[in-house]
Design an enzyme around this catalytic site. Structure first.
Site, PDB file in Angstrom:
ATOM      1  N   TYR A  24       0.849  -1.206   0.000  1.00 43.02           N
ATOM      2  CA  TYR A  24       0.000   0.000   0.000  1.00 43.02           C
ATOM      3  C   TYR A  24       0.877   1.246   0.000  1.00 43.02           C
ATOM      4  O   TYR A  24       0.644   2.194  -0.755  1.00 43.02           O
ATOM      5  CB  TYR A  24      -0.910  -0.033   1.227  1.00 43.02           C
ATOM      6  CG  TYR A  24      -2.034   0.976   1.185  1.00 43.02           C
ATOM      7  CD1 TYR A  24      -3.188   0.736   0.442  1.00 43.02           C
ATOM      8  CD2 TYR A  24      -1.952   2.171   1.890  1.00 43.02           C
ATOM      9  CE1 TYR A  24      -4.227   1.657   0.408  1.00 43.02           C
ATOM     10  CE2 TYR A  24      -2.980   3.097   1.864  1.00 43.02           C
ATOM     11  CZ  TYR A  24      -4.118   2.838   1.125  1.00 43.02           C
ATOM     12  OH  TYR A  24      -5.153   3.754   1.089  1.00 43.02           O
ATOM     13  N   LYS A  84       0.925   4.061  -2.978  1.00 42.26           N
ATOM     14  CA  LYS A  84       0.466   5.432  -2.761  1.00 42.26           C
ATOM     15  C   LYS A  84       1.591   6.453  -2.956  1.00 42.26           C
ATOM     16  O   LYS A  84       1.359   7.560  -3.432  1.00 42.26           O
ATOM     17  CB  LYS A  84      -0.192   5.561  -1.382  1.00 42.26           C
ATOM     18  CG  LYS A  84      -1.496   4.764  -1.260  1.00 42.26           C
ATOM     19  CD  LYS A  84      -2.551   5.211  -2.287  1.00 42.26           C
ATOM     20  CE  LYS A  84      -3.879   4.508  -2.109  1.00 42.26           C
ATOM     21  NZ  LYS A  84      -4.898   4.941  -3.092  1.00 42.26           N
TER      22      LYS A  84
HETATM   23  N1  NAD Z   1     -10.621   5.088   3.889  1.00 40.16           N
HETATM   24  C1  NAD Z   1      -9.426   5.516   4.195  1.00 40.16           C
HETATM   25  O1  NAD Z   1      -9.065   5.625   5.365  1.00 40.16           O
HETATM   26  C2  NAD Z   1      -8.490   5.958   3.106  1.00 40.16           C
HETATM   27  C3  NAD Z   1      -7.353   6.685   3.469  1.00 40.16           C
HETATM   28  C4  NAD Z   1      -6.472   7.102   2.486  1.00 40.16           C
HETATM   29  C5  NAD Z   1      -6.722   6.788   1.157  1.00 40.16           C
HETATM   30  N2  NAD Z   1      -7.821   6.071   0.830  1.00 40.16           N
HETATM   31  C6  NAD Z   1      -8.022   5.764  -0.589  1.00 40.16           C
HETATM   32  O2  NAD Z   1      -9.294   6.195  -1.003  1.00 40.16           O
HETATM   33  C7  NAD Z   1      -9.732   5.397  -2.113  1.00 40.16           C
HETATM   34  C8  NAD Z   1     -11.144   4.906  -1.861  1.00 40.16           C
HETATM   35  O3  NAD Z   1     -11.136   4.044  -0.756  1.00 40.16           O
HETATM   36  P1  NAD Z   1     -12.348   3.898   0.267  1.00 40.16           P
HETATM   37  O4  NAD Z   1     -11.784   4.118   1.601  1.00 40.16           O
HETATM   38  O5  NAD Z   1     -13.508   4.716  -0.175  1.00 40.16           O
HETATM   39  O6  NAD Z   1     -12.617   2.328   0.121  1.00 40.16           O
HETATM   40  P2  NAD Z   1     -13.917   1.489  -0.300  1.00 40.16           P
HETATM   41  O7  NAD Z   1     -13.485   0.087  -0.149  1.00 40.16           O
HETATM   42  O8  NAD Z   1     -15.116   1.976   0.424  1.00 40.16           O
HETATM   43  O9  NAD Z   1     -14.107   1.845  -1.836  1.00 40.16           O
HETATM   44  C9  NAD Z   1     -13.247   1.408  -2.846  1.00 40.16           C
HETATM   45  C10 NAD Z   1     -14.062   1.137  -4.109  1.00 40.16           C
HETATM   46  O10 NAD Z   1     -13.129   0.765  -5.131  1.00 40.16           O
HETATM   47  C11 NAD Z   1     -13.675  -0.330  -5.833  1.00 40.16           C
HETATM   48  N3  NAD Z   1     -12.600  -1.101  -6.444  1.00 40.16           N
HETATM   49  C12 NAD Z   1     -11.683  -1.903  -5.828  1.00 40.16           C
HETATM   50  N4  NAD Z   1     -10.879  -2.476  -6.734  1.00 40.16           N
HETATM   51  C13 NAD Z   1     -11.292  -2.021  -7.949  1.00 40.16           C
HETATM   52  C14 NAD Z   1     -10.859  -2.260  -9.266  1.00 40.16           C
HETATM   53  N5  NAD Z   1      -9.857  -3.111  -9.530  1.00 40.16           N
HETATM   54  N6  NAD Z   1     -11.484  -1.612 -10.283  1.00 40.16           N
HETATM   55  C15 NAD Z   1     -12.519  -0.771 -10.031  1.00 40.16           C
HETATM   56  N7  NAD Z   1     -12.997  -0.533  -8.792  1.00 40.16           N
HETATM   57  C16 NAD Z   1     -12.375  -1.149  -7.760  1.00 40.16           C
HETATM   58  C17 NAD Z   1     -14.452  -1.146  -4.804  1.00 40.16           C
HETATM   59  O11 NAD Z   1     -15.415  -1.983  -5.420  1.00 40.16           O
HETATM   60  C18 NAD Z   1     -15.058  -0.041  -3.953  1.00 40.16           C
HETATM   61  O12 NAD Z   1     -16.321   0.347  -4.426  1.00 40.16           O
HETATM   62  C19 NAD Z   1      -8.694   4.276  -2.260  1.00 40.16           C
HETATM   63  O13 NAD Z   1      -7.795   4.614  -3.295  1.00 40.16           O
HETATM   64  C20 NAD Z   1      -7.991   4.284  -0.912  1.00 40.16           C
HETATM   65  O14 NAD Z   1      -6.690   3.785  -0.980  1.00 40.16           O
HETATM   66  C21 NAD Z   1      -8.711   5.652   1.770  1.00 40.16           C
END
Ligand code: NAD
Length: 250
Positions: A155, A159
């Site tokens: 990860y 990132k």
């Molecule tokens: N939630 C956190 O704390 C956090 C912190 C920093 C960064 N992020 C980043 O934010 C982004 C969204 O994450 P989230 O927290 O909303 O998670 P989440 O799991 O709620 O949503 C992620 C979405 O991406 C989709 N997905 C996964 N693999 C995929 C693929 N190969 N092709 C298309 N869609 C795909 C999933 O089906 C899901 O709907 C990610 O890039 C994550 O790394 C999240």
């Protein structure tokens, strides 16, 4: 925020930050292509947007497939004539293992979605942006793309790569009316965070103890920054990362 009538793709928009972002764009008058590898969630988001008077369609795509990404952009352009913004949000979480114990399978999977997926989406969108004379990319990186995050090798690598690609691509296309920026969320309420806490319940209090605001971010708070970066309010801004983390990085 000035995104009215813009044609916007949001990847991974079926849940969490992507869902909130799609809904937020629609609220400000953009037409949203809600894309996810899981169609059910994306369709629900489209229904919510339409119920609230907005414009959206769903085009499913797994961002690890170059053909699927090409089809996503081609279908969008066929439907709406152009593409103004792509938000590269689709991402998956890590296995939380120390590096020597981490698996090759986890590494390949996380890099394929979080890093290569972002590359595919930028590569394909840029071709369209150059054809039409401009466009805007917002990548969803992470606090883990700016600072060390131990037990998180795939990860962390993915990132940091997103932040690097954002800066390099921004410089490449700065004279072409194409902007590229990234948002770096800290711990934000979503399925991804729930999965992490479910795996290690003690993480909940540990994580909150390192956040100066003592709470997780809300997906809508991240969406605000994404829409702002994609809007005409930030026309002179490119290659930047915005951190929304309740002060964790301090
Ligand atoms: N939630 C956190 O704390 C956090 C912190 C920093 C960064 N992020 C980043 O934010 C982004 C969204 O994450 P989230 O927290 O909303 O998670 P989440 O799991 O709620 O949503 C992620 C979405 O991406 C989709 N997905 C996964 N693999 C995929 C693929 N190969 N092709 C298309 N869609 C795909 C999933 O089906 C899901 O709907 C990610 O890039 C994550 O790394 C999240």
């Amino acid at each position: 925020m000035e995104v009215k009538n813009k044609i916007v793709i949001v990847t991974g928009a079926g849940s969490g930050i992507g869902k909130a972002t799609a809904i937020h764009f629609a609220k400000f008058g953009a037409t949203v292509v809600v894309s996810d590898r899981q169609e059910a969630g994306a369709k629900e988001v489209v229904a919510t947007i339409i119920k609230d008077g907005g414009k959206a369609i769903s085009i499913p795509a797994d961002v690890t497939s170059f053909e699927a990404v090409e089809n996503l952009v081609a279908q969008t352009v066929k439907e709406f004539g152009r593409l103004d913004v792509i938000v590269n949000n689709a991402g998956i979480g890590p296995n939380l293992l120390r590096t020597h114990q981490s698996t090759l399978k986890d590494w390949d999977k996380v890099i394929a979605v979080n890093q290569t997926g972002v590359f595919y989406c930028m590569k394909v969108a840029l071709v369209q942006f150059l054809k039409q004379g401009g466009g805007n990319i917002v990548n969803i990186a992470s606090l883990a793309g700016l600072k060390a995050s131990p037990n998180n090798i795939s990860y962390s690598a993915s990132k940091f790569a997103v932040v690097g690609m954002t800066k390099s691509v921004a410089m490449e296309y700065a004279t072409k009316n194409i902007r590229v920026n990234a948002v770096c969320p800290g711990y934000t309420e979503s399925a991804l965070l729930t999965q992490l806490i479910n795996a290690k319940p003690e993480m909940d209090s540990v994580l909150k103890s390192v956040i100066p605001m003592r709470r997780y971010g809300k997906a809508a708070e991240i969406a605000d920054a994404v829409v702002w970066l994609a809007s005409d309010n930030t026309k002179f801004m490119t290659g930047q990362t915005i951190t929304l983390d309740g002060g964790t990085s301090l």
